[in-house]
Design an enzyme around this catalytic site. Sequence first.
Site, short mmCIF file in Angstrom:
data_model
loop_
_atom_site.label_atom_id
_atom_site.label_comp_id
_atom_site.label_asym_id
_atom_site.label_seq_id
_atom_site.Cartn_x
_atom_site.Cartn_y
_atom_site.Cartn_z
N ARG A 190 10.21 40.75 1.71
CA ARG A 190 9.10 40.87 0.77
C ARG A 190 8.45 39.51 0.62
O ARG A 190 9.12 38.46 0.61
CB ARG A 190 9.58 41.38 -0.59
CG ARG A 190 10.36 42.67 -0.53
CD ARG A 190 9.60 43.82 0.07
NE ARG A 190 8.64 44.42 -0.85
CZ ARG A 190 7.83 45.40 -0.54
NH1 ARG A 190 7.82 45.89 0.68
NH2 ARG A 190 6.99 45.90 -1.44
N GLU A 219 -1.42 40.34 -0.59
CA GLU A 219 -1.95 41.01 0.60
C GLU A 219 -3.14 41.87 0.21
O GLU A 219 -3.13 42.51 -0.84
CB GLU A 219 -0.87 41.87 1.25
CG GLU A 219 0.33 41.07 1.74
CD GLU A 219 1.42 41.96 2.35
OE1 GLU A 219 1.21 43.20 2.49
OE2 GLU A 219 2.50 41.44 2.67
N HIS A 238 1.72 42.89 7.89
CA HIS A 238 2.68 43.84 7.30
C HIS A 238 2.82 45.08 8.19
O HIS A 238 2.70 46.22 7.73
CB HIS A 238 2.23 44.24 5.89
CG HIS A 238 3.37 44.67 5.02
ND1 HIS A 238 3.43 44.38 3.67
CD2 HIS A 238 4.51 45.36 5.28
CE1 HIS A 238 4.54 44.89 3.14
NE2 HIS A 238 5.21 45.48 4.12
#
Length: 278
Positions: A190, A219, A238
């Site tokens: 994370r 993000e 991601h």
Amino acid sequence: MDIIYGWNTFGDQLLQLPHNHLKWIQSISAGIDYMPLAAIKQQGILLTNTSGIHAEPIAEFVLGYLLAFSRGILASTQAQQQHRWVSDALRDQVFNLSHSTIAIFGTGHIGTRIAHYCHSFAMTTIGFNTAGHSAPEFDATFAAGANPSALQSAKFIVNALPLTAKTTGFFEQSFFEQLTGQPLFINVGRGPSVDTAALRGALDQHKLAGAVLDVLPDEPLAPDATLWDQPNLWLSPHISGGFEDYGAAAFAILFKNLQAYLADGQLIMNQVDLDKGY
């Protein structure tokens, strides 16, 4: 409404209704730190995630970078962009994965699968988890706060930890300062687990040979963010856990749980411990 599959602002609104009937939420992600866990727990709602389905794609993603880094592919790509032929210098820097040490933070599904692939290349695998308990595919395991010599000299460090209060900001300045092996740091866990400023300092001071970030604290990364141009930093949006049959794999977990839930109100897969946050 008794069950929600997935999560968005509608779920937040439903939780705020004083007489909602929500009993169970099936997330479509493994990480659930973005959800209102305190409210879910307070209302006695069951929560399940998709932990496990990401292990294979993320392990392949990590292995790709291990090979690209150790065999000089990343450095060659950078040199190509600069129109530089670096044969002599790079030939002395490449190395074999065999007998290199990789430190993996998080010994769950993802960490275990990464370690499995690393053993195929005769690498030494050390794992870090909450209590330091042993785990399959790891040659040694330690508590997350430990500082063994093998960690200091590791050639690769991978973060595959879930995000909790204890893991937020875990990789900060003092962590990077202890390293002596100039490893490649890879974050597939994370984003908020890593102090970005400390990471950049470690790169600038050559405590790290490079870093791969598939996840970031914020993000998407803003187009004008200076992180884009950080030397020896590789960014991906991601994507490490993605694969073409993701929807079917996530739905399979929902379907098995739904059958059990309709039969006796129980869930048989991937129930989240709301006290631990994973």
